[in-house]
Write an enzyme that holds these catalytic residues in place. Structure first.
Site, mmCIF file in Angstrom:
data_model
loop_
_atom_site.group_PDB
_atom_site.id
_atom_site.type_symbol
_atom_site.label_atom_id
_atom_site.label_comp_id
_atom_site.label_asym_id
_atom_site.label_seq_id
_atom_site.Cartn_x
_atom_site.Cartn_y
_atom_site.Cartn_z
ATOM 1 N N HIS A 190 -5.122 -3.795 4.935
ATOM 2 C CA HIS A 190 -5.130 -2.727 3.932
ATOM 3 C C HIS A 190 -3.710 -2.280 3.613
ATOM 4 C CE1 HIS A 190 -6.186 1.336 2.260
ATOM 5 N NE2 HIS A 190 -7.147 0.612 1.725
ATOM 6 N N CYS A 191 -2.831 -2.312 4.615
ATOM 7 C CA CYS A 191 -1.466 -1.821 4.446
ATOM 8 C C CYS A 191 -0.614 -2.706 3.544
ATOM 9 C CB CYS A 191 -0.778 -1.709 5.802
ATOM 10 S SG CYS A 191 -1.673 -0.741 7.024
ATOM 11 N N ILE A 192 -0.943 -3.982 3.427
ATOM 12 C CA ILE A 192 -0.101 -4.893 2.649
ATOM 13 C C ILE A 192 -0.677 -5.176 1.262
ATOM 14 C CG2 ILE A 192 0.748 -5.926 4.776
ATOM 15 C CD1 ILE A 192 -0.880 -8.435 4.128
ATOM 16 N N GLY B 171 -1.900 -3.371 8.874
ATOM 17 C CA GLY B 171 -2.974 -4.350 8.768
ATOM 18 C C GLY B 171 -3.149 -4.812 7.336
ATOM 19 N N ARG C 154 0.834 -1.209 0.000
ATOM 20 C CA ARG C 154 0.000 0.000 0.000
ATOM 21 C C ARG C 154 0.868 1.258 0.000
ATOM 22 N NH1 ARG C 154 -5.176 0.917 -1.238
ATOM 23 N NH2 ARG C 154 -5.391 -1.260 -0.554
#
Length: 350
Positions: free
Chosen positions: A333-335, A331, A86
């Site tokens: 969304h971050c990856i 989390g 992300r």
């Protein structure tokens, strides 16, 4: 050109990820490393139930990635150090004036403000690599920014955080007007909402200093899903209350006030490192589904899934244990990073 970042709820072509590799984020022992590999793999397989996944793999992890991911997930090799796609990857945009053109915004990445521990030199080139592999037109930017630091509604509204884009370690010469002008140019933002801050833990040494995707998101125009910490013993109790009060004063790009939907935090308050930043806001919307963070709390995980199902009608919520990811600073969304589908050509064939 009229670049515009679609809402995450718009149709996707695929989701991009990066496979973990040796380094500080992975962990310093075999058990910790295996935990990270397994968590990233579980998210990839969950997303692949709904849409194609392309995983960028450092050459040093080629064999492990092939074994764990299997043949159903496309794997591309490129050197990387950090593997939070992300943030290190591009932000995809579409051109309203050229319907068949996909753009990829190449923000400057400096490891979330150039802390001493961060390694980012290799992954700083990831946006250009992904742009080339996806056939995107590169949209260069001099703004130090990350994909986890912006959320859009697809109609001109963008949520950002004052402590990220205005961080002196990221953009020492920026002010709100300059940031807003760049967001207008690159992602088509017409209304920038400056959220004052992020969650408490995000301001520790290995934090991002306030990424919005841990705090709030826009499931639809006019609605905000907001992290809500209900226990007064946690410092985010006051944070979430103050952010709720702030967002009640805001309007979107159409001038309408927001309906704010609270997404309660899990009951767990602390881990071995202090107060947790466990958040259900940090989910990924995919074609026909939502990949949600789970924290091993049956009641809280179920309630979050129920709220997410209501927020995204017609999508199936799949919960994946995100504790190994949160322990490393982010989390689900971050990856992940969604690549929007190009709009269908207008008109039919004569």
């Amino acid at each position: 050109m009229a670049w515009k970042m679609p809402a995450e709820t718009a149709p996707h072509e695929r989701t991009w990820m990066a496979f973990p590799r040796t380094g500080l984020t992975l962990g310093d022992d075999a058990a910790s490393a295996e935990e990270a590999y397994a968590a990233w793999t579980a998210v990839a397989h969950a997303v692949a139930e709904f849409e194609p996944v392309t995983m960028v793999v450092d050459p040093s992890e080629r064999e492990r990635a092939a074994r764990m991911l299997g043949s159903g997930i496309e794997q591309l090799q490129a050197p990387l150090d950090e593997f939070w796609m992300r943030d290190v990857g591009p932000t995809f945009v579409l051109d309203d004036e050229r319907p068949g053109v996909l753009g990829a915004v190449d923000w400057v990445f400096n490891g979330w403000g150039a802390p001493q521990w961060a390694e980012w030199e290799k992954s700083a080139g990831m946006a250009r690599f992904v742009a080339e592999q996806s056939g995107s037109e590169l949209v260069s930017s001099l703004l130090v920014n990350e994909g986890g630091a912006i959320h859009v509604d697809g109609e001109g509204t963008v949520l950002v955080t004052e402590t990220v884009q205005l961080d002196p370690s990221r953009n020492p010469y920026a002010d709100k007007a300059r940031v807003e002008a760049e967001l207008a140019r690159t992602i088509g933002a017409t209304k920038v909402i400056w959220v004052p801050r992020g969650l408490t833990r995000d301001y520790e040494d290995m934090g991002t200093r306030g990424h919005i995707d841990m705090v709030a998101t826009l499931p639809a125009p006019g609605r905000i899903l907001l992290h809500s910490q209900g226990n007064p013993e946690h410092p985010d109790y006051e944070v979430s209350r103050s952010l709720h009060a702030f967002l009640e004063t805001q309007t979107d790009a159409a001038g309408k006030p927001f309906e704010i939907v609270q997404l309660p935090a899990p009951e767990t308050l602390r881990d071995e490192d202090g107060f947790v930043d466990w958040s259900y806001v940090n989910h990924l919307v995919v074609n026909g589904g939502v990949i949600a963070c789970g924290y091993g709390e049956e009641r809280a995980d179920a309630l979050a899934a129920e709220i997410l199902a209501e927020a995204y009608p017609g999508r199936r919520v799949v919960t994946v244990d995100a504790r190994p990811i949160l322990a490393r600073g982010g989390g689900i969304h971050c990856i992940t990073q969604q690549q929007p589908a190009l709009p269908a050509p207008k008109g039919g064939v004569a």
